[in-house]
Scaffold this active site. Structure first.
Site, PDB file in Angstrom:
ATOM      1  CB  ILE A   1      -0.948   0.001   1.228  1.00 56.86           C
ATOM      2  CG1 ILE A   1      -1.821  -1.256   1.226  1.00 56.86           C
ATOM      3  CG2 ILE A   1      -1.811   1.254   1.227  1.00 56.86           C
ATOM      4  CD1 ILE A   1      -2.761  -1.375   2.412  1.00 56.86           C
ATOM      5  CG  ASP A   2       3.166   2.144  -3.013  1.00 54.66           C
ATOM      6  OD1 ASP A   2       3.909   1.714  -2.104  1.00 54.66           O
ATOM      7  OD2 ASP A   2       3.161   1.686  -4.172  1.00 54.66           O
TER       8      ASP A   2
END
Lengths: 208, 256
Positions: free
Chosen positions: B132-133
């Site tokens: 998850i960026d």
């Protein structure tokens, strides 16, 4: 088949490459195979595995790999090492994705990791954990009684008071980290991913 | 408390390893350079795990990535997660047959949740790492996809909820604002996680030195710290960082 040949059972699941590289690194000859003839005539078998117990057993049954392994063990007195899911498959049954029977080479059952205390634990259990091994276990020869190995699993084998020898580890509950029953061995941890300690376990098994 | 992990991330693009700063890439070296400066092929490395991501902005060459992954992992007896552009079960299987133990998914979480479901059925949740960026905007953390080129409609908390419905074994959380800066981890991002997160959490983005690693691992919400800082830990940098963390009282496996 050559003396140092090690058949790594390929039933379509798991990281066979790393197991094969570790075997090769230790001076043995890895043969990754799903061929029933190669499996049933092997002296040394490794059953790796990552993934779902249910799915793995379906594949193993439908391809008759279970029979070939049985033949190697009984007719050929082969030795067998199950790694991670491969160890769980040695057991009687698992509750992963519903109930399924295992290979039944040891009597233990496989269940989801649960916390026996109020403290919540994260699942999967991932990382290096301390393993406490029965001093008589051959695969832990030359290692300290408490050594660390790499685990990644959500289900675990329950300890049964039977004729097997055990190494145990803890994560929420106590579970089987390694098992030894005659010529049948299993490690819940990944010896091929546990650096020096892991390679030592693998070497001990291969040299038996 | 369970033993924590130190993870190194390699960013791969067409045969080269890259340095990323706020997701802008700079070429550093090839496999030979990596072997000379890090030697992941040596038994007894300083890290618990490696994550190798194909971050190519061009159409990816999966076969080539897998060939290089095999070379990289030949004598590397540490766990390896690989990913970047995973769009099918076959693609994941190819990675798992080329040295990877786990598969990293990012865009698929939002655009192809059914693929993540299928990967879980095939390989198990323990095999899947959700990357998850997050972009940091007005005190909010918003998840991005496609190498962070596109914003999703989801806050960090929302994307964690999506992951909770999917067979995901680990959350691999990066803050784009800190990525590659070496200014330290974005610890504030942890306050945006649900309090009862039961999935192991890897935090990255901003690690420049061993002090930053200690800061991250000391937080009870963090199970592992990752760094992709290809220049700050050359030579015995990772070993020294590990020893330093252990000396600071962090519970890491001792490889000495």
């Amino acid at each position: 088949m050559a003396d140092r040949a090690v058949v790594i059972v390929d039933y379509g699941m798991g990281n066979l490459w790393s197991v094969a590289s570790a075997v090769k690194h230790l001076g043995f000859e890895p043969i990754v195979s799903s061929d029933l003839e190669s499996i049933s005539t092997a002296d040394t078998l490794i059953l790796p595995g990552v993934g779902s117990f249910n799915r793995a057993m379906q594949t193993i049954r439908s391809s008759e790999i279970d029979k070939a392994i049985g033949e190697a063990l009984h007719a050929n007195e082969a030795k067998l090492l199950g790694i991670c899911l491969g160890m769980q498959l040695l057991g009687r049954s698992s509750m992963e994705d519903g109930f399924s029977d295992g290979l039944g080479l040891v009597d233990n059952e496989v269940k989801k990791i649960t916390s026996v205390s109020d403290q919540q634990v994260k699942i999967p259990n991932i990382g290096f954990r301390e393993v406490q091994a029965d001093e008589e276990m051959k695969i832990f020869g030359g290692l300290e009684t408490r050594s660390q190995f790499y685990f990644v699993h959500s289900f675990c084998m329950q300890i049964l008071d039977d004729r097997s020898k055990y190494a145990i580890a803890h994560h929420g509950q106590t579970f089987v980290a390694a098992i030894e029953s005659g010529r049948v061995f299993g490690t819940q941890f990944h010896p091929e991913k546990s650096q020096k300690n892991g390679l030592k376990v693998l070497q001990n098994f291969l040299n038996l | 408390m369970t033993t924590k992990r130190l993870i190194f991330t390699l960013l791969y693009d067409s045969g080269s390893f890259m340095l990323s700063r706020n997701f802008r890439l700079q070429r550093v070296g090839n496999l030979k350079w990596l072997e000379e400066n890090y030697g992941f092929g040596k038994v007894g490395s300083a890290i618990d795990e490696l994550i190798v991501l194909d971050v190519s902005r061009q159409p990816r060459n999966i076969e080539r990535f897998c060939e290089d992954l095999k070379l990289l992992t030949l004598d590397c007896f540490a766990p390896i997660a690989a990913g970047g552009g995973v769009r099918s079960v076959d693609h994941a299987r190819l990675l798992l047959r080329s040295g990877a133990d786990k598969v990293v998914v990012n865009t698929a979480i939002y655009d192809q949740p059914e693929l993540v479901e299928n990967l879980g059925k095939e390989f198990g949740a323990q095999c899947l790492v959700a990357s998850i960026d997050c972009e940091h905007n007005n005190g909010m953390f918003v998840a991005t996809k496609k190498n962070s080129f596109e914003l999703t409609n989801h806050t960090l908390a929302d994307s964690i909820k999506i992951c909770a419905r999917l067979p995901i074994g680990e959350i691999y959380l990066n803050s784009i604002a800190r990525d590659g800066t070496g200014n330290g981890l974005h610890l504030e991002i942890l306050d945006h996680l649900p309090a009862n997160l039961t999935t192991p959490l890897i935090l990255m983005g901003g690690v420049g030195n061993s002090k930053h690693i200690v800061e991250g691992l000391r937080d009870s919400r963090v199970d592992a710290v990752a760094t992709a800082n290809l220049l700050n830990f050359m030579g015995d940098g990772l070993s020294r960082a590990r020893r330093n963390a252990i000396n600071e009282g962090i519970d890491l496996a001792n490889f000495d």
